[in-house]
Design a protein around this motif. Structure first.
Motif, PDB file in Angstrom:
ATOM      1  N   SER A 145      39.314  44.539  35.809  1.00  0.00           N
ATOM      2  CA  SER A 145      39.653  43.385  36.658  1.00  0.00           C
ATOM      3  C   SER A 145      38.806  42.173  36.273  1.00  0.00           C
ATOM      4  O   SER A 145      39.323  41.057  36.151  1.00  0.00           O
ATOM      5  N   GLU A 146      37.511  42.410  36.084  1.00  0.00           N
ATOM      6  CA  GLU A 146      36.615  41.314  35.702  1.00  0.00           C
ATOM      7  C   GLU A 146      36.947  40.788  34.310  1.00  0.00           C
ATOM      8  O   GLU A 146      36.962  39.580  34.082  1.00  0.00           O
ATOM      9  N   THR A 147      37.209  41.691  33.388  1.00  0.00           N
ATOM     10  CA  THR A 147      37.498  41.300  32.010  1.00  0.00           C
ATOM     11  C   THR A 147      38.838  40.580  31.906  1.00  0.00           C
ATOM     12  O   THR A 147      38.954  39.580  31.205  1.00  0.00           O
ATOM     13  N   ALA A 148      39.832  41.090  32.619  1.00  0.00           N
ATOM     14  CA  ALA A 148      41.175  40.505  32.552  1.00  0.00           C
ATOM     15  C   ALA A 148      41.312  39.262  33.418  1.00  0.00           C
ATOM     16  O   ALA A 148      42.218  38.455  33.212  1.00  0.00           O
ATOM     17  N   GLY A 149      40.441  39.116  34.404  1.00  0.00           N
ATOM     18  CA  GLY A 149      40.571  37.988  35.312  1.00  0.00           C
ATOM     19  C   GLY A 149      41.744  38.146  36.259  1.00  0.00           C
ATOM     20  O   GLY A 149      42.318  37.171  36.728  1.00  0.00           O
ATOM     21  N   ALA A 150      42.115  39.394  36.529  1.00  0.00           N
ATOM     22  CA  ALA A 150      43.233  39.704  37.428  1.00  0.00           C
ATOM     23  C   ALA A 150      42.980  41.084  38.022  1.00  0.00           C
ATOM     24  O   ALA A 150      42.260  41.901  37.440  1.00  0.00           O
ATOM     25  N   ARG A 151      43.560  41.342  39.176  1.00  0.00           N
ATOM     26  CA  ARG A 151      43.347  42.633  39.827  1.00  0.00           C
ATOM     27  C   ARG A 151      44.001  43.763  39.021  1.00  0.00           C
ATOM     28  O   ARG A 151      45.185  43.706  38.709  1.00  0.00           O
ATOM     29  N   VAL A 152      43.192  44.763  38.701  1.00  0.00           N
ATOM     30  CA  VAL A 152      43.656  45.934  37.959  1.00  0.00           C
ATOM     31  C   VAL A 152      43.287  47.169  38.761  1.00  0.00           C
ATOM     32  O   VAL A 152      42.172  47.276  39.271  1.00  0.00           O
ATOM     33  N   GLU A 153      44.230  48.087  38.873  1.00  0.00           N
ATOM     34  CA  GLU A 153      43.971  49.351  39.564  1.00  0.00           C
ATOM     35  C   GLU A 153      44.113  50.501  38.583  1.00  0.00           C
ATOM     36  O   GLU A 153      44.924  50.455  37.662  1.00  0.00           O
ATOM     37  N   LEU A 154      43.319  51.523  38.779  1.00  0.00           N
ATOM     38  CA  LEU A 154      43.375  52.729  37.965  1.00  0.00           C
ATOM     39  C   LEU A 154      43.455  53.895  38.930  1.00  0.00           C
ATOM     40  O   LEU A 154      42.545  54.101  39.741  1.00  0.00           O
ATOM     41  N   LEU A 181      34.952  52.374  38.525  1.00  0.00           N
ATOM     42  CA  LEU A 181      34.138  51.399  37.792  1.00  0.00           C
ATOM     43  C   LEU A 181      34.910  50.773  36.639  1.00  0.00           C
ATOM     44  O   LEU A 181      34.791  49.573  36.378  1.00  0.00           O
ATOM     45  N   LEU A 182      35.718  51.591  35.968  1.00  0.00           N
ATOM     46  CA  LEU A 182      36.544  51.081  34.875  1.00  0.00           C
ATOM     47  C   LEU A 182      37.561  50.073  35.416  1.00  0.00           C
ATOM     48  O   LEU A 182      37.778  49.013  34.808  1.00  0.00           O
TER      49      LEU A 182
END
Length: 188
Positions: A15-24, A9-10
């Motif tokens: 990803s939504e906040t940064a406007g780019a794909r983020v993986e954790l 979820l984080l």
């Protein structure tokens, strides 16, 4: 809620906040790794994670240690190179970088300069101005080769750097020189 579910979820929130794909992803022990290619700088991602962890939604992740890895892409490299070329900082940085050390070739000074821009620029894959887009595409194409035996295409920063280096060394009056790779003889 499980820590893995909160991490997923984080990652979606980032990803939504940064406007780019983020993986954790879980690394080991208490360590997790945030990774992304285009988006905020490492410092900017730290701020986004800190803000998200300050709220109650991701409480299970607060006690975790987080590493940050922004992976540079070929697109980011090309976009930063073209922006630097357009704004006039490329030639100066290459000359300065080579002048600092007599054993540093200008090509390596160019590579170092663009690598620094990629790491220190937020959203490095994005063209600074729309007019940069054709040159970015041209540089990406100049850095792409077909393997003679397999037919697979590969792209390299070194080939893009050589194309830029040759274009920068072209005689005055060209507007702008084509970005093409100078062929390197294949070793047999």
């Amino acid at each position: 809620m499980s820590r893995s579910r909160q991490a997923a979820l984080l990652a979606r929130h980032l990803s939504e906040t940064a406007g780019a794909r983020v993986e954790l992803a879980f690394d080991s022990g208490a360590w997790w790794m945030v990774s992304w290619a285009d988006g905020p700088t490492v410092e900017g991602m730290h701020e986004l994670v800190d803000a998200a962890l300050a709220g109650p939604r991701y409480a299970e992740m607060r006690d975790r240690k987080i590493d940050y890895v922004r992976s540079p892409s070929d697109r980011a490299w090309a976009a930063r190179a073209i922006a630097s070329r357009r704004d006039g900082t490329l030639a100066r940085a290459v000359a300065d970088g080579a002048a600092k050390s007599s054993d540093t070739h200008e090509l390596y000074a160019l590579l170092r300069h663009i690598a620094t821009l990629v790491q220190t620029t937020a959203y490095p894959e994005r063209a600074d101005v729309p007019e940069d887009e054709p040159d970015i595409q041209e540089l990406l194409a100049a850095g792409t080769r077909l393997h003679p035996r397999t037919g697979r295409s590969t792209r390299s920063e070194h080939d893009m750097a050589r194309a830029l280096f040759v274009a920068e060394r072209a005689p005055a009056g060209y507007s702008p020189p084509r970005l093409t790779v100078v062929p390197v003889p294949e070793k047999r």
